[in-house]
Design a protein around this motif. Sequence first.
Motif, PDB file in Angstrom:
ATOM      1  N   ASN A  35       0.895  -1.184  -0.017  1.00  0.00           N
ATOM      2  CA  ASN A  35      -0.088  -0.097  -0.002  1.00  0.00           C
ATOM      3  C   ASN A  35       0.833   1.184  -0.138  1.00  0.00           C
ATOM      4  O   ASN A  35       1.899   1.462   0.778  1.00  0.00           O
ATOM      5  CB  ASN A  35      -0.796  -0.026   1.379  1.00  0.00           C
ATOM      6  N   PRO A  36       0.771   2.240  -0.951  1.00  0.00           N
ATOM      7  CA  PRO A  36       1.496   3.301  -0.963  1.00  0.00           C
ATOM      8  C   PRO A  36       1.448   4.332   0.257  1.00  0.00           C
ATOM      9  O   PRO A  36       2.597   4.811   0.474  1.00  0.00           O
ATOM     10  CB  PRO A  36       0.905   4.144  -2.200  1.00  0.00           C
ATOM     11  N   LEU A  68      -6.400   3.144  -3.303  1.00  0.00           N
ATOM     12  CA  LEU A  68      -5.272   2.875  -2.580  1.00  0.00           C
ATOM     13  C   LEU A  68      -5.660   1.208  -2.413  1.00  0.00           C
ATOM     14  O   LEU A  68      -4.536   0.275  -2.830  1.00  0.00           O
ATOM     15  CB  LEU A  68      -4.649   3.530  -1.585  1.00  0.00           C
TER      16      LEU A  68
END
Length: 152
Positions: free
Chosen positions: A5-6, A138
């Motif tokens: 996950n960014p 996201l």
Amino acid sequence: MRMKNPAVVLPGAMKGIQGLLKATAQGGVPRRTLELVGLRASQINGCGACVAGHFAAATKAGETGERLAAVAVWRHTPFFTEAERAALALTEAVTRLADSQDEAVSDEIRAEAAAHHDEAQLAAIVLMIATVDLFDRLNVTVGESADHPSWA
């Protein structure tokens, strides 16, 4: 292999998201309403991790199982106040911007929301919708797990 996950990879991103969510609490909208908004946006976006998170947060805020089960079909149930209905209609319009051939968030939807919420409350609701939509995107992109999200 799934990508991370960014918001976890770049901690500043998570801090920013948390800051936006914290700001929504300052708008005077009941926590239960904000969680209904978050739940509905996450349902539309297909984010299982966020649906689970908003369900748990709404329950913690005192929301009933009956109302939570009815969020996806809120127009067809008697369980929501007019103010909640206006917030949920705004949620659907904002979350589905690309689905509209015309003006996505119509004057009618804006007027109904404004009839039930002051400027600070509207700001909080719109920020909640936008932040949830961001986080949903996201999570869906990386296949975030509903039962063990990496950000929990």
